[in-house]
Design a protein around this motif. Structure first.
Motif, PDB file in Angstrom:
ATOM      1  N   TYR A 326       0.822  -1.209   0.000  1.00 30.34           N
ATOM      2  CA  TYR A 326       0.000   0.000   0.000  1.00 30.34           C
ATOM      3  C   TYR A 326       0.856   1.260   0.000  1.00 30.34           C
ATOM      4  N   TYR A 327       0.415   2.243  -0.786  1.00 34.23           N
ATOM      5  CA  TYR A 327       1.003   3.584  -0.808  1.00 34.23           C
ATOM      6  C   TYR A 327       0.040   4.545  -0.115  1.00 34.23           C
ATOM      7  N   ILE A 328       0.596   5.472   0.658  1.00 35.85           N
ATOM      8  CA  ILE A 328      -0.207   6.504   1.318  1.00 35.85           C
ATOM      9  C   ILE A 328       0.275   7.857   0.811  1.00 35.85           C
ATOM     10  N   PHE A 329      -0.332   8.339  -0.264  1.00 34.93           N
ATOM     11  CA  PHE A 329       0.123   9.576  -0.905  1.00 34.93           C
ATOM     12  C   PHE A 329       0.091  10.777   0.034  1.00 34.93           C
ATOM     13  N   GLU A 335       4.960  18.191   5.134  1.00 36.21           N
ATOM     14  CA  GLU A 335       4.149  18.398   6.335  1.00 36.21           C
ATOM     15  C   GLU A 335       3.911  17.100   7.096  1.00 36.21           C
ATOM     16  N   ARG A 336       4.018  15.975   6.406  1.00 38.77           N
ATOM     17  CA  ARG A 336       3.813  14.669   7.042  1.00 38.77           C
ATOM     18  C   ARG A 336       5.138  13.908   7.153  1.00 38.77           C
ATOM     19  N   LEU A 337       6.217  14.655   7.242  1.00 38.18           N
ATOM     20  CA  LEU A 337       7.548  14.059   7.400  1.00 38.18           C
ATOM     21  C   LEU A 337       7.558  13.100   8.589  1.00 38.18           C
ATOM     22  N   GLY A 338       8.157  11.939   8.392  1.00 36.13           N
ATOM     23  CA  GLY A 338       8.265  10.973   9.479  1.00 36.13           C
ATOM     24  C   GLY A 338       7.130   9.971   9.538  1.00 36.13           C
ATOM     25  N   HIS A 339       6.142  10.129   8.677  1.00 39.72           N
ATOM     26  CA  HIS A 339       5.031   9.184   8.649  1.00 39.72           C
ATOM     27  C   HIS A 339       5.261   8.088   7.612  1.00 39.72           C
ATOM     28  N   LEU A 340       4.524   7.024   7.755  1.00 40.27           N
ATOM     29  CA  LEU A 340       4.598   5.874   6.868  1.00 40.27           C
ATOM     30  C   LEU A 340       4.151   6.266   5.454  1.00 40.27           C
ATOM     31  N   MET A 341       5.025   6.061   4.468  1.00 36.78           N
ATOM     32  CA  MET A 341       4.694   6.414   3.084  1.00 36.78           C
ATOM     33  C   MET A 341       4.248   5.211   2.261  1.00 36.78           C
ATOM     34  N   VAL A 342       4.845   4.067   2.532  1.00 36.36           N
ATOM     35  CA  VAL A 342       4.486   2.847   1.807  1.00 36.36           C
ATOM     36  C   VAL A 342       4.859   1.664   2.694  1.00 36.36           C
ATOM     37  N   TYR A 343       4.091   0.594   2.603  1.00 35.45           N
ATOM     38  CA  TYR A 343       4.521  -0.662   3.214  1.00 35.45           C
ATOM     39  C   TYR A 343       4.306  -1.773   2.203  1.00 35.45           C
TER      40      TYR A 343
END
Length: 453
Positions: A326-329, A335-343
């Motif tokens: 999954y990708y989380i665009f 602004e969302r630095l440090g969050h999960l981008m893809v798993y």
């Protein structure tokens, strides 16, 4: 052959760049080379550990048919891309599956999607015409409005020419897109760029984005026309190392490099060896930690920045295992630095496997996020995605994608460093000289050997 075939060559680093340099030197008749690697394995950021009898990816995941240098390695070793077929889906911040590029499931987005499709086509046209030469490997001459190298085709034809428009490639990619009226193309390019750890479009020069994701390569990613390897990307380089006449010397700590009187003296594991030439594929930013770095080298290498990119392998319970990658665009923004981008789920036929997460911790001009705090954020994000982790089994904290920013790129950083090649019996290769993916670094090694040896 431009040097004596017995020229004694030391290569620092046994990642894709260093091993490829050995292969291309060998193919050209130079067999008196030595590859030194500080780790106990080869492959660099192509790192594929094993779990439950199968390998998973902690670094590089995949390739595409336009990875011509990787294909050179496959042919040299008699291997091929025989791994699992990949696919992906998308989620929003609530953890709901979404379909951002499907007009049938997003009828309200049809006008935007049609406009995006038109802009992608226009960018393709611009790259072929206005920015002719943009996809040549490496960065020689770009800041001066010219191109010089080999084109991005299977035959790799030697090309060179003048094109003032190439100077635009020094702009951050978002500014480049705005200048050309193709802002929506960023929604396509961001998936295989930012989520793969290469930074944000407001900070990274367009040259890096478009030399890695040239039009044909990006379309291969979009169409999921991908290569994988059953035993992981690391197996490519393990196979190459096994096929070289002189495999890499692992667990080698380089204490000192001295260059004097036309020779290079490398002290490693307490023993000093004399060489004629040095090829550095390890990070140039740290060259001065062990070498007699000169003022012009230091002045340029100090300008290199890099991404703080983390990967984490986690196990889930069977009922919480994701169905797909999954990708989380929405998390691919500063602004969302440090969050999960893809798993990433590698094996479709097995739920007893690690899932690997990917996140960035640095944006130009801002503070570097704390590693442990970011790790907790990512684990919380997995819960939000409805795929909570039961256990973390491996972590990767990478020095990733060394690069320079727009000001230094436009000022001719690359032309200066290219002019220093062989100045101190030293050649510079590796990620910074091209781009931080396995094919670009291997391709640069091919061209380095072609140009100088």
């Amino acid at each position: 052959m431009k040097f004596d075939p017995n020229t004694k060559i030391c290569i620092i680093g046994a990642g894709p760049a260093g091993l490829s340099a050995g292969m291309y030197l060998e193919q050209k008749g130079y067999t008196n080379y030595t590859i030194l690697e500080r780790n106990g394995w080869v492959g660099g950021k192509c790192h594929s550990p094993e779990y439950n009898g199968r390998r998973y990816e902690m670094g590089a995941i995949m390739g595409v048919p336009s990875y011509y240098a990787v294909h050179d390695v496959e042919e040299f070793c008699g291997i091929t891309h025989d791994g699992p077929k990949l696919n992906r889906d998308y989620k929003n911040l609530k953890g709901d599956v979404i379909h951002p590029f499907d007009p049938k499931k997003n009828p309200l987005q049809i006008p935007k999607l049609m406009k995006m499709k038109k802009q992608v086509k226009e960018l393709g046209r611009l790259l072929e015409t206005k920015y002719k030469g943009y996809d040549v490997n490496g960065h020689r001459g770009v800041a001066q409005g010219r191109y010089d190298g080999w084109d991005c085709t299977p035959s790799r034809n030697k090309v060179e020419g003048e094109n003032e428009n190439l100077k635009d490639l020094a702009l951050p990619f978002n500014e480049f897109c705005k200048k050309n009226g193709v802002e929506l193309t960023q929604d396509i390019w961001i998936g295989p760029f930012t989520s793969f750890g290469y930074g944000y479009f407001d900070e990274i020069p367009a040259a890096y984005v478009l030399k890695y994701l040239d039009f044909q390569t990006c379309m291969n990613f979009v169409n999921i026309n991908l290569w994988t390897w059953k035993d992981g990307t690391q197996s490519i380089w393990e196979s190459l190392n096994a096929h070289l006449k002189n495999p890499a010397k692992l667990n080698t700590t380089i204490e000192k490099v001295e260059r004097k009187d036309g020779k290079v003296y490398v002290t490693a594991n307490g023993e000093t060896t004399e060489y004629d030439k040095l090829i550095v594929t390890a990070p140039l930013q740290y060259f001065g930690d062990y070498a007699d770095i000169r003022d012009d080298e230091k002045a340029h290498f100090d300008k290199i920045d890099y991404e703080r990119y983390d990967t984490m392998a986690v196990l889930t319970t069977p009922e919480n295992h994701p169905e797909i990658s999954y990708y989380i665009f929405e998390n691919m923004t500063p602004e969302r630095l440090g969050h999960l981008m893809v798993y990433y789920r590698r094996w479709r036929d097995d739920i007893n496997q690690p899932i690997v997460t990917y996140t960035l911790r640095k944006h130009k001009g801002g503070p570097e996020l704390d590693y442990e705090k970011t790790k907790k954020v990512v684990l919380d994000d997995l819960k939000q995605m409805h795929n909570p982790a039961e256990e973390v089994i491996k972590e990767g904290k990478w020095y990733y994608f060394p690069h320079v920013f727009s000001e230094d790129y436009a000022a001719g950083w690359y032309d200066d460093v290219e002019a220093m090649q062989d100045k101190y019996d030293t050649f510079y290769a590796g990620e910074i000289m091209s781009f931080g993916d396995m094919d670009e670094t291997a391709e640069y090694s091919r061209e380095l050997v072609e140009r100088f040896f």
